[in-house]
Design a protein around this motif. Structure first.
Motif, short mmCIF file in Angstrom:
data_model
loop_
_atom_site.label_atom_id
_atom_site.label_comp_id
_atom_site.label_asym_id
_atom_site.label_seq_id
_atom_site.Cartn_x
_atom_site.Cartn_y
_atom_site.Cartn_z
N ARG A 392 4.00 -0.85 0.04
CA ARG A 392 4.21 0.15 1.08
C ARG A 392 3.13 0.93 2.04
NH1 ARG A 392 2.09 4.23 -3.71
NH2 ARG A 392 2.60 5.77 -2.68
N PRO A 393 3.85 1.49 2.66
CA PRO A 393 3.19 1.76 3.98
C PRO A 393 1.87 2.97 3.69
CG PRO A 393 5.32 3.04 4.06
CD PRO A 393 5.00 2.03 3.06
N VAL A 394 0.88 2.65 4.69
CA VAL A 394 -0.42 2.86 4.91
C VAL A 394 -0.46 3.99 5.98
CG1 VAL A 394 -1.44 1.89 2.85
CG2 VAL A 394 -1.89 1.55 5.38
N ASP A 395 -1.60 5.33 6.14
CA ASP A 395 -1.53 6.17 7.23
C ASP A 395 -3.37 5.31 7.74
OD1 ASP A 395 -3.00 7.73 8.65
OD2 ASP A 395 -2.25 9.63 8.00
N PRO A 396 -3.03 4.85 8.54
CA PRO A 396 -3.79 3.17 9.12
C PRO A 396 -5.72 5.06 9.37
CG PRO A 396 -2.00 2.96 10.51
CD PRO A 396 -1.74 4.05 10.01
N GLN A 397 -5.58 5.93 9.64
CA GLN A 397 -6.23 6.55 9.97
C GLN A 397 -7.54 7.02 8.78
OE1 GLN A 397 -4.93 9.87 12.22
NE2 GLN A 397 -5.66 9.14 14.00
N ARG A 398 -6.07 7.47 7.45
CA ARG A 398 -6.43 7.23 6.32
C ARG A 398 -7.66 6.36 6.40
NH1 ARG A 398 -2.16 10.78 5.07
NH2 ARG A 398 -1.30 9.02 3.55
N LEU A 399 -7.19 5.18 6.10
CA LEU A 399 -7.30 3.40 5.55
C LEU A 399 -8.37 3.52 6.36
CD1 LEU A 399 -6.05 0.82 3.97
CD2 LEU A 399 -5.10 -0.04 6.38
N ALA A 400 -8.40 3.87 7.44
CA ALA A 400 -10.33 3.42 8.32
C ALA A 400 -11.04 4.30 8.12
CB ALA A 400 -10.03 3.54 9.94
N ASP A 401 -11.21 5.68 7.23
CA ASP A 401 -12.14 6.28 6.72
C ASP A 401 -12.86 5.73 5.39
OD1 ASP A 401 -13.15 8.98 6.67
OD2 ASP A 401 -11.82 10.44 6.45
N PRO A 402 -14.05 5.94 5.56
CA PRO A 402 -14.75 5.78 4.09
C PRO A 402 -14.48 6.56 3.75
CG PRO A 402 -15.71 4.44 6.33
CD PRO A 402 -14.55 5.82 6.74
N ALA A 403 -14.28 7.68 3.27
CA ALA A 403 -14.25 9.57 2.91
C ALA A 403 -12.56 9.32 2.23
CB ALA A 403 -14.92 10.51 3.83
N THR A 404 -11.99 8.44 2.43
CA THR A 404 -10.96 8.37 1.90
C THR A 404 -10.29 7.28 0.99
OG1 THR A 404 -10.03 9.88 3.87
CG2 THR A 404 -8.52 8.91 1.83
N ASP A 405 -10.24 7.94 -0.54
CA ASP A 405 -10.47 7.02 -1.39
C ASP A 405 -9.08 6.28 -0.98
OD1 ASP A 405 -9.03 5.83 -4.04
OD2 ASP A 405 -10.77 6.60 -4.86
N LEU A 406 -9.35 4.79 -0.91
CA LEU A 406 -7.95 4.21 -0.51
C LEU A 406 -6.35 3.81 -1.84
CD1 LEU A 406 -9.51 0.63 -0.55
CD2 LEU A 406 -8.67 2.05 1.31
N ASP A 407 -7.25 4.92 -2.55
CA ASP A 407 -5.89 5.52 -3.84
C ASP A 407 -4.81 6.77 -2.45
OD1 ASP A 407 -6.04 3.50 -5.35
OD2 ASP A 407 -7.57 4.42 -6.54
N ASP A 408 -5.61 6.82 -2.11
CA ASP A 408 -4.62 7.71 -1.32
C ASP A 408 -4.85 7.69 -0.31
OD1 ASP A 408 -5.16 9.79 -3.46
OD2 ASP A 408 -7.30 10.04 -2.65
N VAL A 409 -4.35 6.79 0.38
CA VAL A 409 -3.86 6.25 1.98
C VAL A 409 -2.49 6.44 2.30
CG1 VAL A 409 -5.86 5.06 2.11
CG2 VAL A 409 -4.82 3.15 1.35
N TYR A 410 -1.51 6.69 1.33
CA TYR A 410 -0.37 5.34 1.24
C TYR A 410 0.39 7.04 1.95
CZ TYR A 410 -1.12 2.03 -1.69
OH TYR A 410 -1.39 0.76 -2.67
N VAL A 411 1.16 6.27 2.64
CA VAL A 411 2.26 7.17 3.32
C VAL A 411 2.99 7.66 2.73
CG1 VAL A 411 3.79 7.89 4.95
CG2 VAL A 411 2.01 6.11 5.97
N GLN A 412 2.80 9.26 2.61
CA GLN A 412 3.96 10.29 1.29
C GLN A 412 5.39 10.26 1.82
OE1 GLN A 412 3.00 10.30 -1.55
NE2 GLN A 412 0.71 9.62 -0.91
N PRO A 413 6.38 9.53 1.10
CA PRO A 413 7.68 9.75 1.40
C PRO A 413 8.28 11.46 1.74
CG PRO A 413 7.64 9.87 -1.28
CD PRO A 413 6.32 9.50 -0.35
N THR A 414 8.96 11.57 2.40
CA THR A 414 9.05 13.66 3.67
C THR A 414 9.95 13.28 2.52
OG1 THR A 414 8.99 12.96 5.44
CG2 THR A 414 9.85 14.43 5.10
N ASP A 415 10.27 14.99 1.97
CA ASP A 415 11.03 15.66 1.04
C ASP A 415 12.49 15.73 1.52
OD1 ASP A 415 9.11 15.79 -1.11
OD2 ASP A 415 8.57 17.47 -0.54
N PRO A 416 13.19 15.27 0.98
CA PRO A 416 14.69 15.70 1.94
C PRO A 416 15.06 17.00 2.17
CG PRO A 416 15.00 15.09 -0.50
CD PRO A 416 14.11 15.17 0.04
N ASP A 417 15.60 17.51 3.39
CA ASP A 417 15.77 19.28 3.32
C ASP A 417 16.07 19.40 2.25
OD1 ASP A 417 14.39 19.13 5.36
OD2 ASP A 417 15.18 18.67 6.79
#
Length: 417
Positions: A392-417
């Motif tokens: 799954r794709p991740v957010d590089p900024q969250r991935l680099a942030d030690p304050a962000t849990d590694l379980d929370d670095v994934y890019v969340q799918p966008t809800d369809p309109d």
């Protein structure tokens, strides 16, 4: 399988011993013959350049199983016995004395050999390679306070021996064709980390260097002559330029080979009665979705259980992530995953690379994690494995942030309109 079945294992390293152990744990009651070219009981190889070289572990401490285990479990362990050839039609293994052993199932665990480039002087006394405990002992005996060691190659073995030698007070010069250590494995971002580490400990690197000759005097190595005409004086020379998988038996037997012996997800070769494990196994990996061959301890340790199941006709796949580790000076590292030959898009660092307390992640163009390496940060390996396995794709900024849990670095799918 019948109690009368004959299983043969070729290769007396960790992988071969673990295949025998797994077969007995899975209640195989037939005969097992384990052929080992070395005279020693099967042993782990990582300590050869780590704890054993540092004088912290003796052979008995990294021997896989005691001799009594083979007797108690009726495993016919034949030390100092190589296999000469395999006849897949007759289902026999021929030994050097022309005797044959019949098999119903066969496991190939032949490992690797040190690559030996055709450098003039490479057969001189005082030139060392590292693949066996005897070679490790010989090199260890040659190193001591005030000695000079020239290392050809800045890969894992070369750097681990360099670290052990420096801690013994040995002067070390490393000649490497690339511009940084571990460049092909880690890329320039992390190669620089290891270059800085060793320079801080007094290592002299010669990058972009071609070794024209191992200089000798009276048949003994005296150092290196490099392509630019410079010389490196040394009392001992270690050639550590990688390993070659021992696949000649498999080739001769007509098995499908490429860089290694081609196996499926269950570690079966092109012959359904033969499996391959460890360094030689080029596996169709069910998670990575590509073929991969890994020359590291974890495969030799973990693949045998799957190979044994396959030999017994049970369905099981090997889906472990590639894993390896190193210890150099005060740096401890674990690496999970694999970057493909075509490379990676970026490296994201989480933590302080300057203090060597960080986790590095290799990402592809879609920001999927290909591999992760934790340096002096522990208890994150399982999470890193999950990131790689998810695809799954991740957010590089969250991935680099030690304050962000590694379980929370994934890019969340966008809800369809």
């Amino acid at each position: 399988m019948s109690d009368q079945s004959n299983f043969v294992i070729i290769g007396g390293g960790l992988a071969g011993a673990k295949v025998a152990e797994a077969l007995r744990e899975k209640d195989f009651a037939g005969s097992i013959v384990l052929l080992s070219e070395e005279e020693h009981l099967p042993y782990d190889r990582p300590p050869l350049s780590k704890e054993h070289m540092a004088g912290k572990k003796s052979l008995s401490e990294f021997t896989v199983l005691p001799s009594q285990w083979y007797r108690d479990h009726h495993v016919d362990l034949r030390l100092g016995t190589a296999a000469h050839s395999i006849d897949t039609a007759a289902k026999t293994v021929t030994l050097p004395d022309d005797t044959t052993i019949a098999y119903d199932k066969l496991a190939l665990a032949t490992g690797s050999s040190s690559r030996r480039p055709p450098i003039p002087g490479s057969d001189a006394a005082g030139v060392y390679y590292l693949r066996t405990v005897d070679e490790s002992d010989a090199l260890l005996d040659a190193l001591g306070e005030g000695k000079r060691l020239a290392v050809v190659g800045a890969g894992w073995i070369g750097l681990e021996i360099t670290a052990a030698a420096r801690e013994k007070g040995v002067e070390v010069t490393v000649a490497e064709t690339a511009d940084l250590p571990l460049l092909a494995v880690l890329g320039p971002e992390m190669g620089t980390v290891f270059a800085d580490l060793h320079r801080e400990h007094g290592v002299d690197f010669r990058f972009g260097a071609k070794v024209d000759e191992i200089t000798t005097e009276a048949g003994r190595a005296t150092g290196l002559r490099l392509g630019d005409g410079s010389t490196v004086p040394a009392d001992a020379v270690l050639v550590a330029v990688g390993a070659e998988p021992n696949i000649e038996l498999a080739k001769q037997a007509g098995l499908a080979v490429d860089g290694g012996v081609l196996v499926d997800a269950a570690l079966a070769t092109s012959d359904p009665d033969i499996v391959a494990v460890g360094d030689i196994a080029e596996q169709d990996h069910p998670v990575l979705k590509r073929r991969i061959r890994v020359e590291h301890w974890a495969n030799a340790l973990n693949q045998p259980a799957v190979a044994a199941a396959t030999m017994l006709g049970r369905s099981q796949h090997y889906d472990n992530m590639p894993y390896f580790y190193t210890d150099q000076y005060d740096l401890g590292m674990e690496y999970v995953g694999s970057t493909p030959r075509e490379g990676y898009d970026q490296v994201v660092v989480r933590g302080d690379a300057g203090k060597r307390e960080f986790v590095a992640f290799w990402l592809d163009a879609q920001n999927r994690v290909l591999a992760g390496m934790n340096v002096n940060i522990w208890d994150v390996t399982d999470t890193v494995k999950a990131l790689v396995a998810s695809g799954r794709p991740v957010d590089p900024q969250r991935l680099a942030d030690p304050a962000t849990d590694l379980d929370d670095v994934y890019v969340q799918p966008t809800d369809p309109d």
